[in-house]
Design a protein around this motif. Structure first.
Motif, short mmCIF file in Angstrom:
data_model
loop_
_atom_site.label_atom_id
_atom_site.label_comp_id
_atom_site.label_asym_id
_atom_site.label_seq_id
_atom_site.Cartn_x
_atom_site.Cartn_y
_atom_site.Cartn_z
N LYS A 110 0.83 -1.21 0.00
CA LYS A 110 0.00 0.00 0.00
C LYS A 110 0.87 1.26 0.00
O LYS A 110 0.60 2.20 -0.75
N LEU A 111 1.90 1.28 0.85
CA LEU A 111 2.80 2.43 0.88
C LEU A 111 3.51 2.60 -0.45
O LEU A 111 3.64 3.72 -0.97
N ALA A 112 3.98 1.51 -1.02
CA ALA A 112 4.70 1.56 -2.29
C ALA A 112 3.82 2.05 -3.42
O ALA A 112 4.26 2.85 -4.27
N LEU A 113 2.58 1.61 -3.46
CA LEU A 113 1.66 2.08 -4.50
C LEU A 113 1.43 3.58 -4.38
O LEU A 113 1.37 4.29 -5.39
N GLY A 114 1.31 4.07 -3.16
CA GLY A 114 1.17 5.51 -2.95
C GLY A 114 2.39 6.28 -3.41
O GLY A 114 2.28 7.33 -4.05
N GLN A 115 3.57 5.76 -3.10
CA GLN A 115 4.81 6.42 -3.53
C GLN A 115 4.94 6.39 -5.05
O GLN A 115 5.36 7.37 -5.66
N ASN A 116 4.59 5.28 -5.65
CA ASN A 116 4.65 5.18 -7.11
C ASN A 116 3.75 6.24 -7.75
O ASN A 116 4.17 6.95 -8.66
N ALA A 117 2.53 6.36 -7.26
CA ALA A 117 1.61 7.36 -7.80
C ALA A 117 2.13 8.77 -7.56
O ALA A 117 2.08 9.62 -8.45
N GLY A 118 2.65 9.01 -6.36
CA GLY A 118 3.16 10.34 -6.02
C GLY A 118 4.33 10.76 -6.89
O GLY A 118 4.39 11.88 -7.40
N TRP A 119 5.29 9.85 -7.08
CA TRP A 119 6.45 10.18 -7.91
C TRP A 119 6.09 10.28 -9.39
O TRP A 119 6.64 11.10 -10.12
N THR A 120 5.14 9.49 -9.83
CA THR A 120 4.68 9.61 -11.22
C THR A 120 4.09 11.00 -11.45
O THR A 120 4.42 11.68 -12.42
#
Length: 151
Positions: free
Chosen positions: A113-123
């Motif tokens: 869940k944290l990683a998916l949020g970071q992926n979206a944020g950095w994208t």
């Protein structure tokens, strides 16, 4: 415990020095990422970033700055130690590939869940950086009243 990293890349049609400067200079960062910062990204610096649209502040500790090449910092904003590496690679004379890697996330439900949020944020952040540098567009405009007030 098994871990994994998040990696996001974007090609920006600007020379490396222009892209790098937009990432280390808080005044330029406010055009695509943050609403304010306690200082620039410099090796050994403790910097606080402000995100007015979500009423948050994030403290980072800058470990490494290699001019026009790499930035490495750590933060505990997600409730765990996270190391972020931002790499800048020339792609011809007038383009730069920016790669952001966040390390590391536990391979479990919370980590994913944290990683998916970071992926979206950095994208979003890299797309906003591209829009700002290539077209002069600030995608943060309209995120909240404070960012859209015109005096």
């Amino acid at each position: 415990m098994m871990t994994f990293d998040v990696k996001v890349r974007e090609r920006i049609l600007k020379p490396v020095r222009d892209v790098f400067d937009a990432v280390v200079d808080p005044a330029r960062m406010a055009n695509y990422f943050i609403s304010g910062a306690s200082g620039p990204i410099e090796e050994g610096a403790h910097v606080t970033w402000e995100f007015a649209d979500v009423d948050a502040k994030v403290a980072i500790y800058v470990l490494t700055v290699k001019n026009n090449s790499e930035i490495v910092y750590e933060s505990t904003a997600l409730g765990q130690l996270l190391r972020t590496t931002i790499e800048f690679e020339a792609d011809g004379g007038n383009a730069t590939v920016v790669t952001v890697t966040d390390s590391s996330f536990e391979l479990n439900e919370d980590g994913v869940k944290l990683a998916l949020g970071q992926n979206a944020g950095w994208t979003y952040t890299l797309c906003a950086l591209k829009a700002y540098l290539q077209f002069g567009v600030n995608l943060r405009t309209g995120l909240n009243k404070r960012l859209t007030d015109v005096s």
